[in-house]
Motif scaffolding. Structure first.
Motif, PDB file in Angstrom:
ATOM      1  N   LEU A  70      21.636  35.392 -73.754  1.00 50.71           N
ATOM      2  CA  LEU A  70      21.908  34.514 -72.598  1.00 50.71           C
ATOM      3  C   LEU A  70      23.044  35.075 -71.744  1.00 50.71           C
ATOM      4  CD1 LEU A  70      21.499  31.700 -71.107  1.00 50.71           C
ATOM      5  CD2 LEU A  70      23.446  30.929 -72.457  1.00 50.71           C
ATOM      6  N   GLU A  71      24.097  35.556 -72.410  1.00 47.28           N
ATOM      7  CA  GLU A  71      25.273  36.010 -71.665  1.00 47.28           C
ATOM      8  C   GLU A  71      24.917  37.193 -70.768  1.00 47.28           C
ATOM      9  OE1 GLU A  71      24.992  35.521 -74.875  1.00 47.28           O
ATOM     10  OE2 GLU A  71      26.253  33.771 -75.252  1.00 47.28           O
ATOM     11  N   ARG A  72      23.963  38.013 -71.217  1.00 49.58           N
ATOM     12  CA  ARG A  72      23.579  39.185 -70.416  1.00 49.58           C
ATOM     13  C   ARG A  72      22.697  38.792 -69.242  1.00 49.58           C
ATOM     14  NH1 ARG A  72      22.566  44.164 -74.660  1.00 49.58           N
ATOM     15  NH2 ARG A  72      24.600  44.022 -75.652  1.00 49.58           N
ATOM     16  N   ILE A  73      21.721  37.917 -69.483  1.00 50.72           N
ATOM     17  CA  ILE A  73      20.833  37.558 -68.365  1.00 50.72           C
ATOM     18  C   ILE A  73      21.616  36.730 -67.335  1.00 50.72           C
ATOM     19  CG2 ILE A  73      19.797  35.482 -69.453  1.00 50.72           C
ATOM     20  CD1 ILE A  73      18.000  38.019 -67.191  1.00 50.72           C
ATOM     21  N   VAL A  74      22.568  35.949 -67.812  1.00 52.52           N
ATOM     22  CA  VAL A  74      23.386  35.177 -66.862  1.00 52.52           C
ATOM     23  C   VAL A  74      24.195  36.149 -65.995  1.00 52.52           C
ATOM     24  CG1 VAL A  74      25.375  33.620 -66.691  1.00 52.52           C
ATOM     25  CG2 VAL A  74      23.478  33.052 -68.210  1.00 52.52           C
ATOM     26  N   ARG A  75      24.727  37.159 -66.625  1.00 53.44           N
ATOM     27  CA  ARG A  75      25.498  38.161 -65.871  1.00 53.44           C
ATOM     28  C   ARG A  75      24.625  38.808 -64.780  1.00 53.44           C
ATOM     29  NH1 ARG A  75      27.206  43.794 -68.751  1.00 53.44           N
ATOM     30  NH2 ARG A  75      27.062  45.111 -66.932  1.00 53.44           N
ATOM     31  N   VAL A  76      23.387  39.150 -65.156  1.00 50.01           N
ATOM     32  CA  VAL A  76      22.490  39.779 -64.187  1.00 50.01           C
ATOM     33  C   VAL A  76      22.183  38.802 -63.053  1.00 50.01           C
ATOM     34  CG1 VAL A  76      20.144  40.662 -63.849  1.00 50.01           C
ATOM     35  CG2 VAL A  76      21.495  41.433 -65.814  1.00 50.01           C
ATOM     36  N   LEU A  77      21.834  37.570 -63.432  1.00 49.69           N
ATOM     37  CA  LEU A  77      21.418  36.603 -62.403  1.00 49.69           C
ATOM     38  C   LEU A  77      22.598  36.109 -61.573  1.00 49.69           C
ATOM     39  CD1 LEU A  77      18.735  34.667 -64.478  1.00 49.69           C
ATOM     40  CD2 LEU A  77      18.321  36.158 -62.519  1.00 49.69           C
ATOM     41  N   GLN A  78      23.785  36.165 -62.141  1.00 50.47           N
ATOM     42  CA  GLN A  78      24.963  35.770 -61.350  1.00 50.47           C
ATOM     43  C   GLN A  78      25.573  36.985 -60.642  1.00 50.47           C
ATOM     44  OE1 GLN A  78      27.597  33.385 -63.895  1.00 50.47           O
ATOM     45  NE2 GLN A  78      26.183  31.644 -63.807  1.00 50.47           N
ATOM     46  N   ASN A  79      24.886  38.112 -60.800  1.00 51.40           N
ATOM     47  CA  ASN A  79      25.279  39.323 -60.075  1.00 51.40           C
ATOM     48  C   ASN A  79      26.711  39.766 -60.376  1.00 51.40           C
ATOM     49  OD1 ASN A  79      24.637  41.411 -58.451  1.00 51.40           O
ATOM     50  ND2 ASN A  79      25.083  40.348 -56.521  1.00 51.40           N
ATOM     51  N   LYS A  80      27.036  39.804 -61.669  1.00 51.44           N
ATOM     52  CA  LYS A  80      28.377  40.226 -62.087  1.00 51.44           C
ATOM     53  C   LYS A  80      28.263  41.551 -62.824  1.00 51.44           C
ATOM     54  CE  LYS A  80      30.204  36.149 -61.051  1.00 51.44           C
ATOM     55  NZ  LYS A  80      30.937  35.992 -59.803  1.00 51.44           N
ATOM     56  N   SER A  81      29.380  42.269 -62.905  1.00 52.08           N
ATOM     57  CA  SER A  81      29.303  43.535 -63.634  1.00 52.08           C
ATOM     58  C   SER A  81      29.793  43.386 -65.077  1.00 52.08           C
ATOM     59  CB  SER A  81      30.102  44.614 -62.909  1.00 52.08           C
ATOM     60  OG  SER A  81      31.408  44.149 -62.726  1.00 52.08           O
ATOM     61  N   SER A  82      30.215  42.185 -65.457  1.00 50.73           N
ATOM     62  CA  SER A  82      30.670  41.957 -66.830  1.00 50.73           C
ATOM     63  C   SER A  82      30.208  40.570 -67.278  1.00 50.73           C
ATOM     64  CB  SER A  82      32.201  42.030 -66.861  1.00 50.73           C
ATOM     65  OG  SER A  82      32.710  41.349 -67.993  1.00 50.73           O
ATOM     66  N   ASN A  83      29.801  40.469 -68.544  1.00 48.55           N
ATOM     67  CA  ASN A  83      29.432  39.147 -69.076  1.00 48.55           C
ATOM     68  C   ASN A  83      30.607  38.172 -68.963  1.00 48.55           C
ATOM     69  OD1 ASN A  83      27.268  40.660 -69.921  1.00 48.55           O
ATOM     70  ND2 ASN A  83      27.352  40.034 -72.065  1.00 48.55           N
ATOM     71  N   TYR A  84      31.810  38.741 -69.064  1.00 46.67           N
ATOM     72  CA  TYR A  84      32.999  37.886 -69.082  1.00 46.67           C
ATOM     73  C   TYR A  84      33.294  37.284 -67.709  1.00 46.67           C
ATOM     74  CZ  TYR A  84      33.739  39.688 -73.764  1.00 46.67           C
ATOM     75  OH  TYR A  84      33.581  40.005 -75.095  1.00 46.67           O
ATOM     76  N   ASP A  85      32.668  37.824 -66.668  1.00 47.01           N
ATOM     77  CA  ASP A  85      32.898  37.278 -65.323  1.00 47.01           C
ATOM     78  C   ASP A  85      31.975  36.106 -65.005  1.00 47.01           C
ATOM     79  OD1 ASP A  85      34.788  39.190 -64.966  1.00 47.01           O
ATOM     80  OD2 ASP A  85      33.547  40.538 -63.760  1.00 47.01           O
TER      81      ASP A  85
END
Ligand code: SER
Length: 467
Positions: A226-241
């Motif tokens: 989940l943390e990775r797909i959220v990062r992609v869909l939220q257009n971030k370069s880090s899961n932590y963002d």
């Protein structure tokens, strides 16, 4: 889109494909002696895959709480240093229990990613097991051939552990490079090209002697971080963002009066803490306790690691328990146990923190002396001896990986062989010492290795140690 919406859209998508939406299993696999923590969504279906259990549905989907700290799937060293490994994460998954197979699994994964979530098709690379022509042909209906890569067993044959259900798999990787040049970075542990979804075609059982036997039926087991797909869909370069971690990081920043994004060492510390509190809090909420052995010790190690990073941020009092409230706000709807156990989780973490903080400072000083002495003597081997590492463990509560971590930061490694020898000697000694009489026992203090089961059961099996 928020992470909550993304999780929900995944579940809704598979509900529309006639999947039963099930609850995450606890992250502590009570009753499973082979597994320390739930490490994949499929764990709760392993009995069905092996033909030993059944469900009243043939298709299921969920978001599963997973921990990967020890054992076959272990990401601890990467956590916080990179931007996409975690000790605790949610795995979105869909399962076919002897129902559909490769064709549907592949078509639906593609539909969700590209039709529903509208990911750029040029940015998706597919890996398949080197001999899996069938998967290759099925993917070729959706993706140009030059985006399909055949790989060996290391990357494309998934196994739950040393024994159990397994099979060839097909992974979907997202290329986040600015100019879509990421093909050669697939499976290279590059932060811009990350695996987002793994489709496993379960067809075998790995037996204890290492051989593979065919299962009676074929199954599908997929897992998307989940943390990775959220990062992609939220257009971030880090899961932590993403909105999964930022509330935690903001709270740590507030407590430490530091700003995230200003200093690499502080950023790593904030990321590590935001990761580790999730692992520790959800494990305790699911009925485990930090302790001196087994999975309890893994929880303790992770918490102590987190505390050392908190200290790097200048936080010298118990602090990790203060982050549990953030988790309660974020996750009570999907994982109600975090709200239900909130008080006890805070209390246990705070107690652990207090007890370790009593010795952390002095242990760190001791370690500093060990390292400084070696440097002053121009010791070119740069090894922390097993005896020193054991002393730090025994007298100051430093787990071996904490000593190794601090050593690594100064260019030192630890003599683990000697450390393990000393550990074994100590265990043998305490085993011998535990063969004592009743009267001796009643006067002694024991460090019982226990697991609290009271969240799940009112009666439990126990072992009479002395009678
Ligand atoms: N079991 C596979 C994994 O953990 C897919 O769910 O990657």
């Amino acid at each position: 889109m928020t992470s909550k919406q993304i999780r929900q859209e995944f579940l809704d998508f598979f509900k529309s494909k006639e999947h039963q939406i099930v609850q995450s299993a606890p992250v502590i696999p009570h009753g499973d002696k082979a597994l320390m923590f739930t490490n994949a969504g499929m764990n709760q279906f392993a009995d069905v895959f092996l033909g030993a259990g059944s469900r009243d549905y043939k298709r299921a989907a969920d978001t599963q709480k997973c921990v990967r700290v020890s054992g076959k799937h272990n990401d601890l060293e990467e956590v916080g240093v990179d931007t996409y490994h975690h000790t605790f994460f949610e795995m979105l998954g869909n399962w076919s229990l002897g129902d559909y197979y490769k064709k549907e699994a592949i078509a639906w994964a593609w539909e969700l990613l590209t039709d529903v979530w509208k990911l750029d098709k040029d940015r998706l690379f597919i890996t398949v097991f080197e001999t899996d022509d069938e998967a290759c042909e099925l993917w070729a209906k959706h993706v140009p051939l030059d985006q399909i890569i055949r790989c060996g067993a290391k990357d494309n044959f998934w196994e739950m552990g040393p024994v159990g259900p397994c099979g060839p798999c097909s992974e979907i990787h997202y290329d986040g490079t600015s100019n879509k040049s990421g093909k050669s970075l697939v499976n290279e542990d590059h932060p811009d090209v990350i695996e987002i979804w793994n489709l496993v075609f379960i067809q075998s059982n790995r037996k204890a002697d290492g051989s593979l036997e065919d299962l009676r039926a074929k199954h599908i087991d997929t897992g998307m971080g989940l943390e990775r797909i959220v990062r992609v869909l939220q257009n971030k370069s880090s899961n932590y963002d993403t909105d999964i971690f930022m509330p935690l990081i903001n709270k740590i920043a507030e407590l430490s009066e530091k700003t995230y994004g200003e200093n690499e060492a502080d950023d790593i510390a904030m990321r590590v803490i935001s990761d580790h509190v999730r692992m520790v809090a959800f494990s305790i909420a699911d009925g485990a306790l930090p302790s001196g052995d087994g999975r309890g010790y893994v929880i303790r190690r992770v918490l102590r690691r987190g505390l050392r990073f908190a200290r790097n941020l200048g936080l010298k009092d118990p602090v990790i328990y203060k982050l549990v409230g953030v988790l309660k706000n974020q996750f009570s709807d999907i994982f109600p146990e975090i709200e239900k156990q909130y008080g006890i989780v805070c209390k246990i973490i705070k107690g652990e923190e207090e007890s370790f903080l009593k010795t952390l400072e002095i242990g760190l000083e001791r370690l500093d002396v060990i390292i400084s002495k070696a440097l002053a003597n121009s010791d070119t081997n740069k090894i922390i001896s097993g005896t020193d590492a054991f002393l730090l463990y025994d007298s100051f509560g430093f787990p071996l990986d904490l000593t190794a971590l601090i050593g690594r930061e100064r260019g030192f490694s630890v003599d683990e062989t000697k450390f393990n020898e000393l550990m074994k000697e100590q265990k043998d000694r305490s085993r011998a010492a535990s063969k004592v009489t009743h009267s001796e026992a009643s006067e002694s203090k024991f460090d019982f290795v226990t697991e609290f089961t009271g969240y799940d059961e009112l009666e439990t099996e126990s072992e009479i140690l002395f009678a």
